[in-house]
Enzyme design. Structure first.
Site, PDB file in Angstrom:
ATOM      1  N   LEU A 192      14.080 -15.032  13.427  1.00 54.34           N
ATOM      2  CA  LEU A 192      14.813 -15.072  12.166  1.00 54.34           C
ATOM      3  C   LEU A 192      13.974 -15.769  11.103  1.00 54.34           C
ATOM      4  O   LEU A 192      13.334 -16.787  11.394  1.00 54.34           O
ATOM      5  CB  LEU A 192      16.139 -15.814  12.357  1.00 54.34           C
ATOM      6  CG  LEU A 192      17.131 -15.188  13.358  1.00 54.34           C
ATOM      7  CD1 LEU A 192      18.313 -16.114  13.569  1.00 54.34           C
ATOM      8  CD2 LEU A 192      17.596 -13.840  12.876  1.00 54.34           C
ATOM      9  N   ASP A 222      25.752 -22.807   6.468  1.00 51.51           N
ATOM     10  CA  ASP A 222      24.634 -21.907   6.165  1.00 51.51           C
ATOM     11  C   ASP A 222      24.059 -21.416   7.487  1.00 51.51           C
ATOM     12  O   ASP A 222      23.412 -22.183   8.215  1.00 51.51           O
ATOM     13  CB  ASP A 222      23.556 -22.628   5.354  1.00 51.51           C
ATOM     14  CG  ASP A 222      24.048 -23.041   3.983  1.00 51.51           C
ATOM     15  OD1 ASP A 222      24.838 -22.288   3.396  1.00 51.51           O
ATOM     16  OD2 ASP A 222      23.656 -24.121   3.508  1.00 51.51           O
ATOM     17  N   LEU A 223      24.272 -20.176   7.812  1.00 54.78           N
ATOM     18  CA  LEU A 223      23.957 -19.627   9.125  1.00 54.78           C
ATOM     19  C   LEU A 223      22.500 -19.857   9.509  1.00 54.78           C
ATOM     20  O   LEU A 223      21.581 -19.461   8.784  1.00 54.78           O
ATOM     21  CB  LEU A 223      24.278 -18.129   9.152  1.00 54.78           C
ATOM     22  CG  LEU A 223      24.069 -17.420  10.495  1.00 54.78           C
ATOM     23  CD1 LEU A 223      24.971 -18.007  11.564  1.00 54.78           C
ATOM     24  CD2 LEU A 223      24.307 -15.921  10.330  1.00 54.78           C
ATOM     25  N   ASP A 224      22.295 -20.506  10.668  1.00 58.58           N
ATOM     26  CA  ASP A 224      20.971 -20.762  11.240  1.00 58.58           C
ATOM     27  C   ASP A 224      20.055 -21.513  10.294  1.00 58.58           C
ATOM     28  O   ASP A 224      18.823 -21.383  10.367  1.00 58.58           O
ATOM     29  CB  ASP A 224      20.304 -19.444  11.671  1.00 58.58           C
ATOM     30  CG  ASP A 224      21.030 -18.785  12.826  1.00 58.58           C
ATOM     31  OD1 ASP A 224      21.593 -19.516  13.665  1.00 58.58           O
ATOM     32  OD2 ASP A 224      21.045 -17.541  12.893  1.00 58.58           O
ATOM     33  N   ALA A 225      20.622 -22.301   9.390  1.00 61.61           N
ATOM     34  CA  ALA A 225      19.808 -23.015   8.406  1.00 61.61           C
ATOM     35  C   ALA A 225      20.093 -24.514   8.400  1.00 61.61           C
ATOM     36  O   ALA A 225      19.745 -25.205   7.447  1.00 61.61           O
ATOM     37  CB  ALA A 225      20.050 -22.433   7.009  1.00 61.61           C
TER      38      ALA A 225
END
Length: 279
Positions: A192, A222-225
């Site tokens: 990602l 915040d998705l995957d952040a």
């Protein structure tokens, strides 16, 4: 154990050390870091409990004044390392991370109390129960809102020190991200955002990637952040098939998750904004 962050200035170490020395505190581990970009100071201090004439609650109450005097406000913790850490694990179908964690716990390598495993599929129920750990199946086939409400209820009744998303293939709603802020830990592969969607390893194979990696991070809305706790990579080459890449990716995911979880449970990870300091 004291973990602490405040605006950097002279005398911080002396102030903390003097406070502990005056109480008879025996420091057995100490680490420090100053971030020159933010001007923020970080420290982690481990003190022998038997060297203090009072318990952890009294230490916490007394240290609050030191924290206020140094401008730390809420950016500090006093924890009893003698308290066994509790975790709840969320899973879907992929079992490599769960198998690894259960193996580390069973061997005594990871001294944690796995209070429950919750899955949106029943694939991993048998291995969980074989380790004497309760498994709860929560279906997400219909409306996800009541499903997440049930997951939250099951998790919160254990008040865990960490909620481990061990390849849990559901996106936590913002309210759970907030409720479990600084406790929910996720692991994902390194592709990602380059290879989004289904079959990322196939996409990476077609591009001829040379590294497969994993990121362990705190979960945020915040998705995957979220703030990154740990990352690692392993090399692949032109001779590796997609299956080889998947195998190597799973290997690095489980090692990275276990390492990041250990650091979190040992109180080594200090979050400042969207970054971490691991002491």
């Amino acid at each position: 154990m004291i973990t602490f962050g405040c605006p950097d200035r002279t005398g911080i170490v002396a102030r903390i050390s003097s406070f502990l020395a005056e109480a008879g505190g025996w420091i057995v581990e100490a680490a420090y870091h100053t971030d020159p970009d933010t001007g923020w100071f970080f420290t982690r201090q481990v003190v022998r409990a038997d060297s203090l004439p009072f318990d952890v609650d009294e230490l916490r109450a007394r240290f609050a004044g030191v924290a206020r005097s140094l401008g730390a406000e809420s950016d500090w913790r006093v924890d009893d390392t003698g308290e066994r850490r509790r975790i709840v694990v969320l899973v879907s179908k992929e079992g490599h991370c769960l198998y690894d964690l259960l193996g580390r716990v069973a061997s005594g390598e990871l001294d944690v109390d796995v209070r429950a495993v919750i899955g949106n599929h029943e694939v991993l129920a048998d291995i969980t129960r074989a380790h004497g750990i309760p498994f709860h199946h929560v279906s997400f086939a219909e409306d996800k809102a009541p499903a997440f409400a049930e997951v939250a209820k099951l998790v919160d009744e254990h008040d865990p020190h960490a909620v481990v998303l061990a390849r849990f293939m559901q996106i936590l709603p913002p309210e759970l991200c907030e409720a479990w802020a600084g406790r929910a830990i996720n692991i994902h592969h390194s592709f990602l955002p380059s290879f989004i969607g289904a079959r990322p390893y196939h996409q990476a194979y077609q591009r001829g990637v040379k590294l497969v990696g994993a990121t362990c991070h705190y979960v945020t809305a915040d998705l995957d952040a979220g703030p990154i706790i740990e990352q690692d990579v392993i090399r692949v080459d032109h001779g590796d098939s997609v299956a080889d890449m998947v195998r190597k990716g799973r290997d690095i995911e489980k090692v990275t998750l276990a390492r990041g979880l250990r650091w979190h449970l040992e109180g080594r990870v200090l979050v400042h904004g969207n970054r971490t300091v691991v002491l």
